[in-house]
Design a protein around this motif. Structure first.
Motif, PDB file in Angstrom:
ATOM      1  N   ALA A  35       0.827  -1.199   0.000  1.00 14.64           N
ATOM      2  CA  ALA A  35       0.000   0.000   0.000  1.00 14.64           C
ATOM      3  C   ALA A  35       0.865   1.254   0.000  1.00 14.64           C
ATOM      4  N   CYS A  36       1.967   1.220   0.743  1.00 13.43           N
ATOM      5  CA  CYS A  36       2.893   2.360   0.769  1.00 13.43           C
ATOM      6  C   CYS A  36       3.504   2.589  -0.610  1.00 13.43           C
ATOM      7  N   THR A  37       3.869   1.512  -1.270  1.00 15.07           N
ATOM      8  CA  THR A  37       4.459   1.623  -2.607  1.00 15.07           C
ATOM      9  C   THR A  37       3.459   2.225  -3.586  1.00 15.07           C
ATOM     10  N   GLU A  38       2.231   1.739  -3.538  1.00 12.81           N
ATOM     11  CA  GLU A  38       1.188   2.253  -4.432  1.00 12.81           C
ATOM     12  C   GLU A  38       0.896   3.724  -4.142  1.00 12.81           C
ATOM     13  N   CYS A  39       0.835   4.068  -2.873  1.00  7.52           N
ATOM     14  CA  CYS A  39       0.576   5.454  -2.503  1.00  7.52           C
ATOM     15  C   CYS A  39       1.724   6.363  -2.955  1.00  7.52           C
ATOM     16  N   ALA A  40       2.951   5.923  -2.750  1.00  8.97           N
ATOM     17  CA  ALA A  40       4.109   6.718  -3.176  1.00  8.97           C
ATOM     18  C   ALA A  40       4.066   6.958  -4.682  1.00  8.97           C
ATOM     19  N   ARG A  41       3.765   5.907  -5.434  1.00  8.47           N
ATOM     20  CA  ARG A  41       3.680   6.039  -6.895  1.00  8.47           C
ATOM     21  C   ARG A  41       2.573   7.012  -7.293  1.00  8.47           C
ATOM     22  N   SER A  42       1.416   6.847  -6.688  1.00  9.55           N
ATOM     23  CA  SER A  42       0.267   7.680  -7.019  1.00  9.55           C
ATOM     24  C   SER A  42       0.512   9.148  -6.654  1.00  9.55           C
ATOM     25  N   CYS A  43       1.089   9.377  -5.486  1.00 11.93           N
ATOM     26  CA  CYS A  43       1.368  10.753  -5.042  1.00 11.93           C
ATOM     27  C   CYS A  43       2.449  11.413  -5.894  1.00 11.93           C
ATOM     28  N   ALA A  44       3.472  10.659  -6.239  1.00 11.14           N
ATOM     29  CA  ALA A  44       4.534  11.211  -7.083  1.00 11.14           C
ATOM     30  C   ALA A  44       3.969  11.581  -8.450  1.00 11.14           C
ATOM     31  N   MET A  45       3.106  10.726  -8.981  1.00 20.21           N
ATOM     32  CA  MET A  45       2.479  11.011 -10.267  1.00 20.21           C
ATOM     33  C   MET A  45       1.608  12.249 -10.170  1.00 20.21           C
ATOM     34  N   ARG A  46       0.803  12.335  -9.143  1.00 24.46           N
ATOM     35  CA  ARG A  46      -0.090  13.486  -8.965  1.00 24.46           C
ATOM     36  C   ARG A  46       0.739  14.762  -8.805  1.00 24.46           C
ATOM     37  N   ALA A  47       1.796  14.715  -8.029  1.00 22.03           N
ATOM     38  CA  ALA A  47       2.639  15.902  -7.815  1.00 22.03           C
ATOM     39  C   ALA A  47       3.305  16.338  -9.119  1.00 22.03           C
ATOM     40  N   SER A  48       3.671  15.382  -9.947  1.00 15.90           N
ATOM     41  CA  SER A  48       4.338  15.732 -11.208  1.00 15.90           C
ATOM     42  C   SER A  48       3.386  16.396 -12.196  1.00 15.90           C
ATOM     43  N   LEU A  49       2.086  16.210 -12.012  1.00 11.25           N
ATOM     44  CA  LEU A  49       1.101  16.801 -12.922  1.00 11.25           C
ATOM     45  C   LEU A  49       0.701  18.218 -12.532  1.00 11.25           C
ATOM     46  N   VAL A  50       1.121  18.648 -11.342  1.00  9.79           N
ATOM     47  CA  VAL A  50       0.736  19.962 -10.841  1.00  9.79           C
ATOM     48  C   VAL A  50       1.774  20.998 -11.281  1.00  9.79           C
ATOM     49  N   ASP A  51       1.265  22.127 -11.733  1.00 15.33           N
ATOM     50  CA  ASP A  51       2.135  23.228 -12.156  1.00 15.33           C
ATOM     51  C   ASP A  51       2.894  23.770 -10.946  1.00 15.33           C
ATOM     52  N   PRO A  52       4.241  23.717 -10.969  1.00 16.99           N
ATOM     53  CA  PRO A  52       5.011  24.194  -9.809  1.00 16.99           C
ATOM     54  C   PRO A  52       4.821  25.680  -9.523  1.00 16.99           C
ATOM     55  N   ASP A  53       4.390  26.431 -10.531  1.00 18.79           N
ATOM     56  CA  ASP A  53       4.163  27.865 -10.337  1.00 18.79           C
ATOM     57  C   ASP A  53       2.676  28.186 -10.287  1.00 18.79           C
ATOM     58  N   GLY A  54       1.870  27.184  -9.933  1.00 18.48           N
ATOM     59  CA  GLY A  54       0.423  27.352  -9.913  1.00 18.48           C
ATOM     60  C   GLY A  54      -0.066  28.109  -8.701  1.00 18.48           C
ATOM     61  N   ALA A  56      -2.040  28.768  -5.057  1.00 25.72           N
ATOM     62  CA  ALA A  56      -1.699  28.227  -3.730  1.00 25.72           C
ATOM     63  C   ALA A  56      -2.247  26.813  -3.527  1.00 25.72           C
ATOM     64  N   GLN A  57      -3.483  26.553  -3.978  1.00 24.06           N
ATOM     65  CA  GLN A  57      -4.064  25.220  -3.805  1.00 24.06           C
ATOM     66  C   GLN A  57      -3.255  24.176  -4.582  1.00 24.06           C
ATOM     67  N   GLN A  58      -2.806  24.532  -5.769  1.00 22.21           N
ATOM     68  CA  GLN A  58      -1.989  23.619  -6.566  1.00 22.21           C
ATOM     69  C   GLN A  58      -0.641  23.371  -5.900  1.00 22.21           C
ATOM     70  N   GLU A  59      -0.043  24.425  -5.383  1.00 21.27           N
ATOM     71  CA  GLU A  59       1.255  24.287  -4.714  1.00 21.27           C
ATOM     72  C   GLU A  59       1.134  23.408  -3.479  1.00 21.27           C
ATOM     73  N   LEU A  60       0.051  23.571  -2.730  1.00 19.94           N
ATOM     74  CA  LEU A  60      -0.167  22.746  -1.549  1.00 19.94           C
ATOM     75  C   LEU A  60      -0.324  21.272  -1.961  1.00 19.94           C
ATOM     76  N   ALA A  61      -1.089  21.018  -2.993  1.00 22.90           N
ATOM     77  CA  ALA A  61      -1.275  19.639  -3.478  1.00 22.90           C
ATOM     78  C   ALA A  61       0.056  19.060  -3.948  1.00 22.90           C
ATOM     79  N   ARG A  62       0.852  19.855  -4.612  1.00 20.91           N
ATOM     80  CA  ARG A  62       2.162  19.396  -5.092  1.00 20.91           C
ATOM     81  C   ARG A  62       3.086  19.060  -3.921  1.00 20.91           C
ATOM     82  N   ARG A  63       3.187  19.964  -2.949  1.00 22.27           N
ATOM     83  CA  ARG A  63       4.051  19.736  -1.786  1.00 22.27           C
ATOM     84  C   ARG A  63       3.594  18.534  -0.969  1.00 22.27           C
ATOM     85  N   LYS A  64       2.295  18.435  -0.724  1.00 16.87           N
ATOM     86  CA  LYS A  64       1.771  17.301   0.038  1.00 16.87           C
ATOM     87  C   LYS A  64       2.009  15.990  -0.708  1.00 16.87           C
ATOM     88  N   GLY A  65       1.829  16.017  -2.022  1.00 14.50           N
ATOM     89  CA  GLY A  65       2.060  14.814  -2.821  1.00 14.50           C
ATOM     90  C   GLY A  65       3.505  14.357  -2.748  1.00 14.50           C
TER      91      GLY A  65
END
Length: 136
Positions: A35-54, A56-65
């Protein structure tokens, strides 16, 4: 020492119970690591899809991911080690992972398109909770 049939039966039952407990412990440990492996993969993927200069909500999602991916990856490594860490250390790692996963799922809930990542975070938190229950 000679065992009576009653004592032998009790001993065999105790050994069977100990094997079952060990089997459950190993199953839950493996399920948590998965489950940890799947979550890490999913979060890394989600974070990579977020605009780093987006926004505040996008930045929070990116950092948390990113943070969730790192914590889940570290937790998986701890669970994969052969008794190199004490039970208290494992417990702390699992509790940290569970907390970060739940916080990240909450953030992802507010981010459109992140439902799958939020579900992976919750599944990981549940697996950590279940495995914590097997620790003494």
């Amino acid at each position: 020492m000679t065992w009576t049939p009653s004592q032998q039966g009790q001993r065999e039952q105790q050994e069977r119970q100990e094997r079952q407990e060990l089997f459950r412990f190993l199953e839950e440990r493996f399920a948590c690591a998965q489950a940890c492996t799947e979550c890490a993969r999913s979060c890394a993927m989600r974070a990579s899809l977020v605009d780093p200069d987006g926004i505040a909500q996008q930045e929070l999602a990116r950092r948390k991911g990113i943070m969730c991916a790192e914590v889940c990856d570290a937790t998986c490594r701890v669970l994969s080690e052969e008794n190199r860490q004490d039970e208290d250390g494992i417990r702390v790692q699992l509790e940290w992972c569970r907390t970060v996963c739940l916080e990240t799922a909450h953030v992802f809930d507010a981010y459109p398109g992140a439902e799958e990542a939020a579900a992976a975070c919750r599944a990981c938190a549940r697996a950590c909770t279940t495995f914590l229950g097997t620790l003494r």
